[in-house]
Scaffold this active site. Sequence first.
Site, short mmCIF file in Angstrom:
data_model
loop_
_atom_site.label_atom_id
_atom_site.label_comp_id
_atom_site.label_asym_id
_atom_site.label_seq_id
_atom_site.Cartn_x
_atom_site.Cartn_y
_atom_site.Cartn_z
N LYS A 1 -61.80 -35.35 -7.84
CA LYS A 1 -60.62 -34.62 -8.33
C LYS A 1 -60.54 -33.29 -7.59
CE LYS A 1 -58.76 -33.38 -12.93
NZ LYS A 1 -58.96 -33.68 -14.36
N SER B 1 -55.13 -35.71 -16.79
CA SER B 1 -54.85 -35.04 -15.56
C SER B 1 -55.53 -35.69 -14.35
CB SER B 1 -55.29 -33.57 -15.66
OG SER B 1 -56.69 -33.47 -15.88
N SER C 1 -58.52 -36.22 -20.24
CA SER C 1 -58.14 -36.41 -18.83
C SER C 1 -59.00 -37.42 -18.09
CB SER C 1 -58.26 -35.08 -18.08
OG SER C 1 -57.23 -34.24 -18.45
#
Length: 729
Positions: free
Chosen positions: A334, A408, A432
């Site tokens: 990420k 996310s 997330s």
Amino acid sequence: MSISKDAPSTLSIDAKPYAFTFPLEKTALLVIDMQRDFLLDKGFGYIQGGNLEAVQASVAPTKKLLEACRGAGLTIVHTREGHVPDLSDCPSSKLARQAAAPGNTQHNLIIGDKGELGRLLTRGEYGHDIVDELAPLPGEVVIDKPGKGSFWNTAIMHKLKARGITHILVSGVTTECCFATSIREANDRGFECCGIEEATSGYNDANFKQCSLDMIHWSQGLFGFVAGLQPILEALAPLSTVNSATDTPPQTPPAFDGDLTIPALQKAYKNGLSPITLVEALYSKIEAYKKVDPAVWIYLESKDNVLAAAKSLTVKYQDKKALPPLFGIPFSIKDSIDIAGLPTTTACPPLAHIPSTSAVVYDKVISEGALFIGKTNLDQLATGLTGCRSPYGIPHSVYHKDYISGGSSSGNAVSVGANLVTFSLATDTAGSGRVPPGFNGVVGYKPTRGTIPFRGVTPACLSLDCIALTTKTVSDARSLWQLLEGYDPLDEYSKPALGFERHVNSIGPQAGSFKFGIPPAEALSLCSFPARRMFNETVARLQKLGGVLMPIDWSPFKKAGELLYDGTFVSERLASLPDDFMDKNRSALHPVIVELMDAVVARQSTAVQAYRDLQAKVLYTRQAEQVFAYSAKGIDVLIVPTAPTHWKIEEVLADPIKKNSYLGEFTHCGNVLDLCAAAVPAGTYPVSELSENKDDAGELPFSVTFLSGSRLDAEMLEIAKRFEESFRA
Ligand code: TIU
């Protein structure tokens, strides 16, 4: 290590007091203290007055046992007795007793003193290490123990449980001391142990060996079992051929068969697949997928760089039998996690910085041989559950271009779901790390926070943030967790390495059953029709697996979830940013993030409200602990739908904040109550069942999340793994 699918799942060998039966996947070999200090001349054992010839005679049989167990794919655990150099972990009784004996002439050197093999029983010294013949291979567990037993002040119990181990073959020195003590300790903790006669010996075998072994199996198995070496070698031999890699790689190296799971790649590499071949195949897929979805990557490593990394791995690791566990395993990360020299954007260009050091988790997977492919897209500031809040585009579910990827950690889940990487390092603050895997048919594991180092990650909400792992299977998540777990003294939220560990159930009806709870009908009524139908099917599937549905108090989970966004905790997101950040960067931020942050500021939450929320959190945490209590009433896992429904991208864009908060209904409590959780695929349903338009083609994934109490990750993952395997049966 993995067991071949063609192998029998359970073996049985002649033993005392009766046959020892062990499930291969759940069995470990424990090799105790085969250190130079105990086996070689002038070491610690010599000073004990030991018969070194006897203990040395156990090396060859132990090597045979070790090789047979390696060949069969069993988990291997080595121990080493010894102390940290300042001896702060050495009780004075252990240090002084023998030397203090009246008339002592034998113990002239004590632990920590300089002997001919280095400081006696001291970590890092030559004598402390395992003899060359039995040296551990990469990926094998090595436990440094300060005591005679293997369990006192070590992580062995945790590491065995993390690998789903319930049965242990025990070998090593000395029979009367560490071998016997370890078997007794393991027995108390619920393990089934079988000592292997020829693979253990002691300093006074003439008097002690037989009676030490007899005490183990006396009275129909007081502490466990004892067996000879031959029966176990004979039982394991056939597996060795099934599992072993060919010694000479085939003339034409194998092609990549498309299976990116960790055990499949480990096996392929052992059999001669080159990581260069894998990278070539992978980049064709990555390029092709850019046309399907251009919003997956924020930074994609160049193919040339990855090929160079693959090449250097092949140069560094030439022995195919001793590859590190993540050798040639491709992964993404990420873009809120630091890699030295690359920008970390957090999908928020004003916040971008180029770090000079990498996150601990990145360094760890690289050191285990993994191949970095790229940094993935996310909801800005890691804030959101939709995947629709990034200036780098909106990734969609790998199942359907109209449906959201979730956020996310949107790019993480898509990169794994589209088979572009084996795993992805994500984060989870409010769900997330679970919602996006749920919307892409992959696994999302949120460990107990503070157990995987978070250092080097841009915080979203520091006291709730944690690393999450996105993988194809629960087994892969579990393998990665085993590598990444660890106390980080430089991370103030890191939890101590040793927590209380519950016993294991190795045999009988309890070994196969578990207790689970679910939300009440009222909470589930929020779910879409297919989600409700699929959830009911999940409950029936769990019951078939031996799950017993128990009534639970849902209120702490519900109320804790509400604290996250309806209370003051959301203010911590602002606390993670510079004071003037919103004013300075308003025009450069995603409009939904601006709206959300402005609403938080407008609430003008007070310190009094924040303290009330903190006190409420403590209360709900205590109540949730009761739900997962270590008692007959406590459940092992709480099962919830990962998300109540699966929105279309256009639905989220039309109503971005409400649609987002709906998605966190079953995830928020996990962060507030510090639970561990794994989102696991639970089948698919027709798109038309959700859209109620029979012309809509295609399928969407359904996902359920297994939640359990803080630090009950091993227990939770074992049940999640059984659930996952039930789809393959
Ligand atoms: N002193 C002795 O006989 N043994 C030990 O201290 N450790 C083990 O047995 N490994």
